[in-house]
Design an enzyme around this catalytic site. Structure first.
Site, mmCIF file in Angstrom:
data_model
loop_
_atom_site.group_PDB
_atom_site.id
_atom_site.type_symbol
_atom_site.label_atom_id
_atom_site.label_comp_id
_atom_site.label_asym_id
_atom_site.label_seq_id
_atom_site.Cartn_x
_atom_site.Cartn_y
_atom_site.Cartn_z
ATOM 1 N N SER A 138 0.857 -1.178 0.000
ATOM 2 C CA SER A 138 0.000 0.000 0.000
ATOM 3 C C SER A 138 0.893 1.227 0.000
ATOM 4 O O SER A 138 2.073 1.153 0.386
ATOM 5 C CB SER A 138 -0.877 0.002 1.265
ATOM 6 O OG SER A 138 -1.558 1.234 1.423
ATOM 7 N N TYR A 152 -2.013 0.383 10.583
ATOM 8 C CA TYR A 152 -2.044 -0.277 9.274
ATOM 9 C C TYR A 152 -0.738 -0.042 8.528
ATOM 10 O O TYR A 152 -0.191 -0.964 7.909
ATOM 11 C CB TYR A 152 -3.233 0.268 8.489
ATOM 12 C CG TYR A 152 -3.389 -0.265 7.086
ATOM 13 C CD1 TYR A 152 -3.739 -1.593 6.858
ATOM 14 C CD2 TYR A 152 -3.211 0.575 5.985
ATOM 15 C CE1 TYR A 152 -3.904 -2.075 5.561
ATOM 16 C CE2 TYR A 152 -3.375 0.104 4.691
ATOM 17 C CZ TYR A 152 -3.712 -1.225 4.481
ATOM 18 O OH TYR A 152 -3.878 -1.693 3.200
#
Length: 236
Positions: A138, A152
């Site tokens: 990501s 995250y």
């Protein structure tokens, strides 16, 4: 010579979103695809050539799921040419407020599961001479965008590191590993985290095009990280 002359790819989280788009893209390109799903179900697009689609009940938290999956694919097809580790979760909490149990769960699914899966496929990937490993990281593995995305980001920074670790471990055997680092993608996960219109997000099909291109590159064109964004940021 394996049981099939068609290249074989394992794709986790293949029931929807990015995983489903990658599976269809590779299938349409002539690959045999093994779809790792929590609830295996043959996609509609596979009906034209079901012998090139293999289903496996993949559970990312199971320590044996990766090796069991690779063993099943080798038994049926005799080769593994690519692994696309796409399954993952997001817990939108800061690094301060997230609990130990939540952090452990996210690291287990986002980091340990792809590590185990690729390790289980390692010998077969090396045997191919040009094995490909794609880890869905990501842009949160490149920068911390907000406090709420902090925990995250920790897991996705680890995924980027894992891709580099695989690249070093397998380079002499022809294995190439890439961390794909997208921003907002029009999937259930992103939609739950953002109020952006889905048509202004990166589409799963476009990421599938990128992944198809990356795994088709020769060994001499190794790409360690590939960043994709739908919006302007200072660095991305």
């Amino acid at each position: 010579m394996g049981l099939t002359s068609t290249k074989v790819a394992l794709i986790s989280g293949a029931s929807r979103g990015i995983g489903a788009a990658v599976a269809k893209r590779l299938f349409d390109a002539g690959w045999t695809v093994s779809l790792g799903m929590r609830r295996p179900d043959l996609p509609d697009w596979a009906a034209s050539n079901p012998e090139r689609v293999h289903l496996f009940a993949y559970e990312a938290t199971s320590p044996d799921s990766g090796t069991d999956w690779s063993s099943a694919v080798m038994a049926q097809f005799g080769r593994i040419d690519a692994v696309v580790a796409n399954a993952g979760i997001s817990i939108p909490k800061s690094a301060v407020e997230i609990t130990d149990a939540e952090m452990a769960e996210m690291l287990e699914i986002n980091v340990q599961a792809p590590r185990r899966l690729v390790a289980g496929c390692w010998d077969a990937l090396a045997q191919s001479g040009r094995g490909r490993v794609i880890l869905l990281a990501s842009l949160s593995g490149q920068r911390v965008k907000s406090a709420r995305s902090g925990a995250y980001s920790v897991s996705k920074f680890a995924v980027v590191g894992l891709a580099h670790a695989f690249r070093h471990a397998g380079f002499d055997q022809g294995i190439r590993a890439t961390a794909i680092c997208p921003g907002f993608v029009a999937t259930d996960m992103a939609i739950s985290l953002s109020d952006r219109a889905t048509d202004t997000m990166t589409q799963p099909e476009d990421l599938a095009r990128v992944i198809d291109m990356l795994i088709d590159l020769p060994n001499e064109a190794s790409v360690a990280e590939f960043c994709v964004n739908c919006q302007l940021e200072e660095s991305f």
